[in-house]
Design a protein around this motif. Structure first.
Motif, PDB file in Angstrom:
ATOM      1  N   LYS A 171       0.806  -1.176  -0.196  1.00  0.00           N
ATOM      2  CA  LYS A 171      -0.026   0.015   0.058  1.00  0.00           C
ATOM      3  C   LYS A 171       0.998   1.222   0.006  1.00  0.00           C
ATOM      4  O   LYS A 171       1.888   1.251   0.614  1.00  0.00           O
ATOM      5  N   VAL A 203       1.065   5.745  -0.324  1.00  0.00           N
ATOM      6  CA  VAL A 203       0.637   7.181  -0.239  1.00  0.00           C
ATOM      7  C   VAL A 203       1.623   8.176  -1.083  1.00  0.00           C
ATOM      8  O   VAL A 203       2.923   7.937  -0.878  1.00  0.00           O
ATOM      9  N   SER A 245      -2.499   7.821 -10.524  1.00  0.00           N
ATOM     10  CA  SER A 245      -1.838   6.947  -9.860  1.00  0.00           C
ATOM     11  C   SER A 245      -1.183   5.711 -10.711  1.00  0.00           C
ATOM     12  O   SER A 245      -0.658   4.938 -10.121  1.00  0.00           O
ATOM     13  N   ILE A 298      -3.252   4.214  -1.745  1.00  0.00           N
ATOM     14  CA  ILE A 298      -4.564   4.536  -1.038  1.00  0.00           C
ATOM     15  C   ILE A 298      -4.748   6.099  -0.763  1.00  0.00           C
ATOM     16  O   ILE A 298      -5.919   6.414  -0.447  1.00  0.00           O
ATOM     17  N   LYS A 299      -3.642   6.948  -1.124  1.00  0.00           N
ATOM     18  CA  LYS A 299      -4.046   8.431  -0.756  1.00  0.00           C
ATOM     19  C   LYS A 299      -3.044   9.060  -1.710  1.00  0.00           C
ATOM     20  O   LYS A 299      -1.738   8.847  -1.807  1.00  0.00           O
ATOM     21  N   ARG A 300      -3.460  10.145  -2.321  1.00  0.00           N
ATOM     22  CA  ARG A 300      -2.669  11.235  -2.894  1.00  0.00           C
ATOM     23  C   ARG A 300      -2.773  12.621  -2.125  1.00  0.00           C
ATOM     24  O   ARG A 300      -3.726  13.094  -1.665  1.00  0.00           O
ATOM     25  N   CYS A 301      -1.381  13.029  -1.693  1.00  0.00           N
ATOM     26  CA  CYS A 301      -1.630  14.295  -0.891  1.00  0.00           C
ATOM     27  C   CYS A 301      -0.692  15.373  -1.713  1.00  0.00           C
ATOM     28  O   CYS A 301       0.283  15.200  -2.578  1.00  0.00           O
ATOM     29  N   THR A 358      -2.844  15.318   7.957  1.00  0.00           N
ATOM     30  CA  THR A 358      -2.671  14.447   6.903  1.00  0.00           C
ATOM     31  C   THR A 358      -2.122  13.113   7.030  1.00  0.00           C
ATOM     32  O   THR A 358      -2.337  11.849   7.166  1.00  0.00           O
ATOM     33  N   GLU A 361      -4.668  11.148   9.442  1.00  0.00           N
ATOM     34  CA  GLU A 361      -5.333  10.560   8.314  1.00  0.00           C
ATOM     35  C   GLU A 361      -4.927   9.191   7.685  1.00  0.00           C
ATOM     36  O   GLU A 361      -5.477   8.210   7.796  1.00  0.00           O
ATOM     37  N   ILE A 362      -3.509   9.391   7.470  1.00  0.00           N
ATOM     38  CA  ILE A 362      -2.749   8.174   6.882  1.00  0.00           C
ATOM     39  C   ILE A 362      -2.716   7.065   7.844  1.00  0.00           C
ATOM     40  O   ILE A 362      -2.470   5.904   7.573  1.00  0.00           O
ATOM     41  N   MET A 374      -5.579   4.980   7.827  1.00  0.00           N
ATOM     42  CA  MET A 374      -5.635   4.333   6.842  1.00  0.00           C
ATOM     43  C   MET A 374      -4.693   3.066   6.975  1.00  0.00           C
ATOM     44  O   MET A 374      -5.070   1.818   6.778  1.00  0.00           O
TER      45      MET A 374
END
Ligand SMILES: C[S@@+](CC[C@H](N)C(=O)[O-])C[C@H]1O[C@@H](n2cnc3c(N)ncnc32)[C@H](O)[C@@H]1O
Length: 353
Positions: A301, A303, A314, A325-328, A342, A345-346, A349
């Protein structure tokens, strides 16, 4: 941070919270305590706040009205938006991530039940979150509230001295802490592990990591299943290095930092596995694709942190075997508040991953 505790036994809260590290924090003002006696809102001359349960059954139930009025008073002091937490065995069990989340508020209202609990109608109306401190039943919510206060306070600036605070403790990386030793070197015929006397930090860290894994394997295999090794991969300008290091420290004790500006890394094949969690950070996304050409993954996984202006695409990482699972936005990560939010939040996740 202020803890507003609604209880039938105020002394129990004041006594424990006034002792040791919490007591010191109350004195130096890092935390405050507002203890509200629910009995003061009794509608009866006898000061009783409980009644027989409708439908029969053992024990007494705390009435809705005194609890409602006690919550109203707490809210008038804490603000309408302060979260009301009911301590109850009928709830998800508190964990370190939840503790960290709770520590982000300025005020917390902790509602302690007693007897057989509280009339459900008031709970429905005032409670924002139900928290249990473990899968067993206590006589009252006071010990639960104290557990929350103690654990949350450790995150409040000024509560712990540097010597007491530790990033290296149980539950970081979802691992239990390694065993600790102090003087004397030999006690009851048992010597401390030799490696701890070498002064070789790399060896000591590797030893402690192995001990953490072993202890978690033996005592909490359920945690090990949720444990991910968090690695930070960065590429771009030198000023990014400080952000990469800070990110790695916030996330993980044992993960690694990979600087893909180094040709040695660029030219070597590297494959992350399914227990790896990878945080990519770059301020040069166009060149990063070439720099990371030999990097691949098998179900890791990830980010991706890139400048806001870059296309949120992605596919590059996904083709390499990562599940993004996330782009910041990089700009958000450079702002302290944005970065902390952030990261939290990660972390959530990662725990759910
Ligand atoms: C005897 S218990 C009531 C239990 C209730 N009849 C039930 O089965 O859910 C009395 C109070 O203790 C507190 N309590 C008991 N066990 C707890 C736990 N594991 N975590 C947090 N609070 C707890 C709650 O505030 C509860 O209202």
């Amino acid at each position: 941070m202020t803890f507003h505790v609604l209880t039938l036994f105020p002394d129990m809260i004041k006594e424990v919270a006034g002792t040791s590290i919490l007591g010191r924090a109350l004195l130096n003002g890092s935390i405050s305590l507002d203890v509200i006696n629910i009995r003061d809102f009794s509608t009866k001359g006898s000061k009783r706040v409980d009644g027989y349960p409708y439908g029969g059954g053992a024990g007494m139930v705390m009435e809705a009205e005194p609890v409602f009025n006690a919550v109203e008073l707490a809210k008038s002091r804490a603000g309408e938006n302060a979260k009301v937490v009911y301590l109850t065995p009928a709830a998800p069990v508190l964990n370190q991530l939840k503790v960290e989340e709770l520590s982000k508020s300025d005020d917390l209202i902790l509602l302690c039940g007693h007897y057989e609990g509280i009339d459900d109608r008031v709970l429905e109306e005032v409670v924002d979150e139900n928290i249990s401190i473990g899968d067993y039943v206590l006589t009252g919510g006071e010990l639960g509230a104290l557990v929350v206060i103690d654990a949350v306070s450790r995150y409040v600036p000024g509560v712990l001295h540097n010597s007491e605070s530790s990033d290296v403790e149980s539950l970081k990386d979802n691992l239990l802490e390694y065993p600790q030793y102090t003087r004397p070197e030999v006690w009851h015929g048992q010597a401390v592990p030799q490696v701890l006397l070498t002064g070789d930090h790399a060896k000591i860290e590797a030893f402690r990591h192995e001990q953490s894994l072993e202890r978690t394997r033996q005592r909490r295999p359920d945690l090990l299943e949720k444990s991910h090794r968090v690695n930070v991969v960065w590429f771009g300008s030198e000023e990014l290095e400080a952000t990469a290091v800070a990110l790695k420290e916030k996330f993980s004790l044992y993960g690694e930092i990979f600087n893909y500006n180094r040709s040695k890394l660029k030219n070597a094949k590297k494959r992350f596995g399914s227990s790896d969690f990878v945080v990519f950070i770059t301020d040069e996304p166009d060149k990063a694709e070439t720099a990371l050409i030999k990097l691949s993954a098998h179900g890791s996984k990830a980010v991706a942190i890139t400048p806001c202006v870059s296309e949120p695409d992605s596919s590059f990482f996904e083709e390499k075997g990562f599940e993004v699972i996330k782009r910041c936005c990089l700009e958000v990560m450079k702002d302290q508040k944005g970065c902390e939010e952030t990261i939290f939040e990660i972390k959530k996740m990662i725990e759910q991953a």
